[in-house]
Design a protein around this motif. Structure first.
Motif, PDB file in Angstrom:
ATOM      1  N   SER A 130      93.865 -31.228 -36.568  1.00  0.00           N
ATOM      2  CA  SER A 130      94.121 -32.453 -37.322  1.00  0.00           C
ATOM      3  C   SER A 130      93.365 -33.617 -36.703  1.00  0.00           C
ATOM      4  O   SER A 130      93.112 -33.659 -35.505  1.00  0.00           O
ATOM      5  N   LEU A 131      93.024 -34.552 -37.533  1.00  0.00           N
ATOM      6  CA  LEU A 131      92.270 -35.730 -37.121  1.00  0.00           C
ATOM      7  C   LEU A 131      93.236 -36.824 -36.715  1.00  0.00           C
ATOM      8  O   LEU A 131      94.176 -37.121 -37.441  1.00  0.00           O
ATOM      9  N   LYS A 132      93.055 -37.416 -35.537  1.00  0.00           N
ATOM     10  CA  LYS A 132      93.922 -38.502 -35.076  1.00  0.00           C
ATOM     11  C   LYS A 132      93.191 -39.824 -35.261  1.00  0.00           C
ATOM     12  O   LYS A 132      92.052 -39.966 -34.868  1.00  0.00           O
TER      13      LYS A 132
END
Length: 96
Positions: free
Chosen positions: A2-4
């Motif tokens: 997932s992209l933070k």
């Protein structure tokens, strides 16, 4: 994976500064012009929030400066003196 996403505060906190306490790279050269300035754009345009209004005065704290020069550009009265920090001083960007 997932992209933070990071807030501007998180990004700025990842950096390091070596502040030149003997020769600051920013100065308010004419505080009287700041007192008479109606909009005080430095207080809301600086991404590092180095300028804070306290009563009629503008308080400058150079410790978190990201050296973008915005304050010098937006000051309608030319009351800010801005120079690049001496070699080896200033911000060390760590966020990639």
């Amino acid at each position: 994976m997932s992209l933070k996403y990071f807030t501007i505060e998180e990004r700025l906190n990842a950096n390091a500064w070596d502040v030149d306490i003997h020769r600051p790279h920013i100065k308010i050269k004419d505080p009287d012009k700041c007192r008479t300035c109606e909009k005080k754009p430095c207080t809301y345009m600086c991404p590092a929030k180095c300028y804070v209004q306290q009563g009629d005065y503008i308080v400058l704290s150079t410790e978190a400066c990201v050296e973008c020069g915005t304050c010098r550009v937006v000051c309608p009265h030319g009351a800010i003196e801005w120079n690049y920090p001496r070699s080896g001083m200033g911000i060390w960007y760590r966020f990639t």
